[in-house]
Write an enzyme that holds these catalytic residues in place. Sequence first.
Site, PDB file in Angstrom:
ATOM      1  CD  GLU A  15      42.118  55.149  59.170  1.00 53.39           C
ATOM      2  OE1 GLU A  15      40.897  55.149  59.040  1.00 53.39           O
ATOM      3  OE2 GLU A  15      42.729  55.824  60.034  1.00 53.39           O
ATOM      4  CB  CYS A  63      61.470  52.535  49.600  1.00 50.95           C
ATOM      5  SG  CYS A  63      62.251  53.655  50.774  1.00 50.95           S
ATOM      6  CB  CYS A  66      65.730  51.836  50.782  1.00 52.48           C
ATOM      7  SG  CYS A  66      65.721  52.402  52.466  1.00 52.48           S
ATOM      8  CG  HIS A  70      63.257  48.235  47.978  1.00 54.30           C
ATOM      9  ND1 HIS A  70      62.712  47.143  48.603  1.00 54.30           N
ATOM     10  CD2 HIS A  70      63.025  49.277  48.806  1.00 54.30           C
ATOM     11  CE1 HIS A  70      62.179  47.503  49.757  1.00 54.30           C
ATOM     12  NE2 HIS A  70      62.359  48.802  49.905  1.00 54.30           N
ATOM     13  NE  ARG A 490      64.562  54.226  57.176  1.00 50.43           N
ATOM     14  CZ  ARG A 490      65.151  54.904  56.203  1.00 50.43           C
ATOM     15  NH1 ARG A 490      65.781  54.268  55.239  1.00 50.43           N
ATOM     16  NH2 ARG A 490      65.116  56.220  56.192  1.00 50.43           N
ATOM     17  CB  SER A 513      59.873  49.772  58.529  1.00 46.54           C
ATOM     18  OG  SER A 513      60.928  50.704  58.490  1.00 46.54           O
ATOM     19  CB  CYS A 557      61.661  53.627  56.212  1.00 46.72           C
ATOM     20  SG  CYS A 557      61.574  54.012  54.464  1.00 46.72           S
ATOM     21  CB  CYS A 560      57.866  53.154  51.733  1.00 46.74           C
ATOM     22  SG  CYS A 560      59.323  53.047  52.733  1.00 46.74           S
TER      23      CYS A 560
END
Lengths: 583, 192
Positions: A15, A63, A66, A70, A490, A513, A557, A560
């Site tokens: 989903e 991700c 990024c 991270h 972001r 995000s 984003c 990820c």
Amino acid sequence: MASKHIIVDPITRIEGHLRIEAVMNENNVITDAFASSTMFRGIETILKGRDPRDAGLLAMRICGVCTGTHYQRSIEAVEDAFKVTIPKNARIVRNLIQGALYVHDHVVHFYHLHALDWVDITSALKADPKAAAAEALKWTDTPHGAGEGELRTIQERVGKFVAQGRLGIFANAYWGNKHYKLSPEQNLVAVAHYLQALDMQRDASKMMAIFGGKMPHPQSLVVGGVTCVQDIQNPARIAEFKSLLNKFRNFIKNAYLADVLMAGTIYADEALDGTGAGLKNYMSYGDFKLDDTGFYNSASLFPSGIVLNGDLTKLYPLDQTKITEDVSHAWYEGGNDKGLHPYDGVTNPKYTGLEKKADGYSYLKTDEKYSWIKSPLYDDTRMEVGPLARIAVGLAAGNANVTKYAVGFLTKLGKTLGLESAAPASVIFSTVGRTAARAIETELMADVMMGWVDELAANVASGDVRTWTEFDFDAVSKDARGFGMAEAPRGGLGHWVVIKDGKIENYQAVVPSTWNAAPRDYKGRMGAYEAALIGTKVADPEQPLEILRTVHSFDPCIACAVHIVDTKGRELSSFKVNTSCAV
Amino acid sequence: MKTAIVGAGTVIYQDEGIGVYAAKYLEENYTFLDDVTLVDGGVLGFQLMTYYQDYDKVLILDTITMNDEVGAIYNLPSEELLGLGSYKQTAHEVEIIEMLEICSLLERMADVNIIGIVPEDIEQVNVGLSEAMKSKFEHLINAALEELQRSGIEYKRKSATVTLEEIIEKYANPQSEFKNGYPTSYQVQQQK
């Protein structure tokens, strides 16, 4: 029927990725909106019990865009826990790696993930290349690659592709939608830059690799510093970085900034009326350390702080203890009301699904849980993070650099709009403004990086080659906790780590995000995407261009976590590999 | 022929990592000519664009959704995949196919094939593979080798074998090479 309920959803096996449901009234104005998505979850499960010095190597797997961010956040969370201050060379190298990521990411975002929300490629085919070359000169004195001959070549090339039906991205686009406002000539200039940016981005990619080492999974950072000792002592490497940066910087100024100014002028009505503004609460963790006084003491390029209700006259200091994550509308159990601080965070999934309605479509159960993203709160308030938040906080803080670049842009915009003075700062509180804020900080970043390269070269030349700070692991890792909070392209990204007897006891990451794409909270208050969509007029509900514009302006984003190739049920059986006779 | 073999996927989500393991498996167990690059792509974002632009041939090993049984393997050429990303209708971000579509605007782009396998479980948070994937792993490798052969890319099997289990272990328990520091002075001497 008075209201319409539309769904924008890529529909994949899992989903989400990101799904937006919007309710519109009889005038096609959005009156309600819900954002739902998949988001990485459960990194703490994987990190628990590990050596904190190895955490970054798994955290970077969260991700693909990024990755390095991270990695660095995770390492800095551990450094904060150990109270280790990294040497000057390491600080500058980390700034350069992150800075390269910013400029690369922002340019690619604008041209390849967002521009086609504003630019109609098919209209560019109708342009007069000579007039388009003249048009380009209206937005900068030295346009990048927009001479008549170049524009004509590009127009012919794109025309050929369209005629051949070769372009996948044309298949489902909303070309001809009346909310596209650029002239054919303006569209042609932007399309030319779209193509040129594909070439240019390679240089920015190379920049990241010079100090980042092996891409896409950089290895050059360690708890205590960086390992690229040889690279910083090699003048040729530093010169190469600077030359790539300078070339890219010219593109930023003479294509990116010029195109954003052009779009900002043509779409100024939407900026002036605040379309897509949303929450107007902005948070920046602050980032890019400018001195060596240690983690949260040093001055930073982007200041930290909070702006509330779009009031740029007040800045509230940031206090990380006020961050909580609420799961009232997210598919998790545990916690209540405004939720738990990341140090105490838990992640217990509880998926309750969608609801199939009489029309045959499945809808989010918006009164209950409807997203994999938790709803983070700062001091019990919803926040927007990202370039716009950084610019707003920088302006409220009276930061000289941010103010100079923001005012510079607003002054140019005032001129192109025919105003007597600079455009009001409030124009940035809009979808158009969010896109402009990203361009403003890209120019700022490219300029300051030129100085950082020199600073690094000078420091090494002075004989300081230290890249790593020693620490006694057994002593510092007995009982420690720390956080790595900084600004990813972001927005604010935080990693929190709790360490006991040399092992990780708890770990939580709150990604940008999460702040922006979150669902409702325990009080029913909207997340940043949701709030930004309210009041937007959609020209054609069958083509929700305006929804994509606003959501894309945040640079979402979300994908990820899961990276599966989705064939969308297409019949591809002829490409099946017969494995029965293999081996 | 300048070739990139890219393993894509997120190793922290069980079967999602199979492409990454497959690329690593090829790297550990086969030798290639100098113009072949093996890439641990992970959740490769924009950097994929550079491979599409700078290489002649790109082979992506990945998971794939398909109305087919778990473990079914497909070799999809890029022309079949164009149009599936539908830039305009999704609000999500950089994916392999979207990157293909963006690059399709270029004069010249690599010949791209995706060797994909239908996964069983990409939701569980774990670095490892389901039994179904393990039993199909060799088939996936063979599908990749067949594509290399078809494209005239040479390779040779190494004498010693690194097993799939050993490769998964490297990803499940990565060790920072320099966690006890970096011998700065040593490096400086070497330079001189």
